[in-house]
Design a protein around this motif. Structure first.
Motif, PDB file in Angstrom:
ATOM      1  N   TRP A   1      62.706  12.993  30.632  1.00  0.00           N
ATOM      2  CA  TRP A   1      63.517  11.982  29.960  1.00  0.00           C
ATOM      3  C   TRP A   1      62.608  11.115  29.101  1.00  0.00           C
ATOM      4  CZ3 TRP A   1      68.760  12.037  30.326  1.00  0.00           C
ATOM      5  CH2 TRP A   1      69.333  12.761  31.379  1.00  0.00           C
TER       6      TRP A   1
ATOM      7  N   ALA B   1      73.625  12.731  35.638  1.00  0.00           N
ATOM      8  CA  ALA B   1      73.338  13.825  34.705  1.00  0.00           C
ATOM      9  C   ALA B   1      72.521  14.923  35.363  1.00  0.00           C
ATOM     10  CB  ALA B   1      72.603  13.286  33.478  1.00  0.00           C
TER      11      ALA B   1
ATOM     12  N   LEU C   1      72.281   9.364  26.518  1.00  0.00           N
ATOM     13  CA  LEU C   1      73.068   9.490  27.748  1.00  0.00           C
ATOM     14  C   LEU C   1      73.946   8.267  27.964  1.00  0.00           C
ATOM     15  CD1 LEU C   1      73.440  11.160  30.483  1.00  0.00           C
ATOM     16  CD2 LEU C   1      71.761   9.575  31.418  1.00  0.00           C
TER      17      LEU C   1
ATOM     18  N   ARG D   1      77.970   8.416  28.206  1.00  0.00           N
ATOM     19  CA  ARG D   1      78.613   8.239  29.514  1.00  0.00           C
ATOM     20  C   ARG D   1      79.110   6.824  29.763  1.00  0.00           C
ATOM     21  NH1 ARG D   1      76.710  12.710  33.793  1.00  0.00           N
ATOM     22  NH2 ARG D   1      76.186  14.325  32.272  1.00  0.00           N
TER      23      ARG D   1
END
Length: 265
Positions: free
Chosen positions: A55, A227, A63, A67
């Motif tokens: 990441w 995730a 993300l 989300r």
């Protein structure tokens, strides 16, 4: 008490009006700062999440945009940020389904929060409904020393006490202590953990237990865990409004779960 819950669209409008979603109180600066804090392993932001993917700042920002619904412009650095009511309601549908399966299967549930001022009453009500429906709500029968206080259970919800009050914390350690305590007593682990922040991260990411969570727009750790398939669902919403404002949201979850007949709140 049987409550007529709001439709998905009406709930979304209510969430925006109450600022559980929409223009929430959490500032943009905190959202961006906490992305970097998570990546740096900051003690308040890692939330017990073990990273199984690579990441970086851009991927975590994307993300959170997908989300949670934060402002999609990375150059927008100060001011009000947002949470999508539609994403929140969609996640609540999944949350209710998972909760329903555990309750109707008479599974062992553990409730915990790092945000007692806002979320403890939410979980306490869910715990009452779960127990009334025949699920086994795990009890923690003693206070477990932690820093300058302890980890204790109040109204079926695990939380942290310090200096005579209930403490806000993102640390995963309280959940670790509870799970170790259950193991030392020879008791079975929870079938489902219902929690937030480090409590959820520890349960789902490190302990590998099924867990569902709530996360604010400045809590990237739990969304990373989702995730990575370490949390089954994370509901994006402001996690610290006045507790009564969550009532229609809890009504919705209980009704969607098919458990309204057991709600005595």
């Amino acid at each position: 008490m049987t409550t007529a819950y709001l439709s998905r669209d009406a709930l979304a409008r209510y969430l925006d009006r109450s600022r559980i979603t929409g223009a929430v109180a959490t500032p943009r600066e905190a959202n961006l700062r906490n992305i970097q804090g998570f990546l740096d392993g900051d003690q308040h932001q890692h939330m017990g999440v073990v990273r199984t993917r690579d990441w970086d700042w851009d991927s975590v920002f994307e993300l959170m945009r997908e989300r949670v619904g934060i402002n999609e412009d990375p150059s927008y650095a100060e001011g009000q940020d947002s949470i999508s009511a539609q994403l929140c309601v969609a996640a609540l549908d999944s949350y209710a389904e998972i909760f329903s399966q555990a309750v109707q299967g008479r599974k062992r549930l553990l409730f915990a929060t790092g945000h007692p001022a806002g979320l403890a009453p939410v979980y306490a009500r869910l715990a009452r409904v779960a127990r009334a429906s025949g699920a086994r709500v795990i009890r923690v029968d003693e206070a477990l020393p932690f820093e300058d206080g302890d980890v204790r259970q109040v109204e079926d919800v695990v939380m942290v006490e310090q200096y005579g009050g209930l403490r806000h914390t993102h640390f995963p350690d309280p959940m670790r202590l509870v799970l170790e305590h259950l193991e030392e007593q020879g008791r079975e682990a929870p079938d489902l953990v219902v929690a937030d922040h480090g409590m959820a991260g520890e349960a789902g990411s490190r302990a590998g237990l099924p867990a569902i969570a709530i996360g604010d727009c400045n809590d990237p750790g739990v969304f990373v865990a989702e995730a990575q398939d370490q949390l089954r669902v994370v509901v994006p919403m402001d996690d610290n409004v006045a507790p009564h404002l969550y009532d229609p949201l809890v009504d919705y979850v209980i009704s969607r779960a098919g458990l309204a007949g057991q709600d005595r709140a």
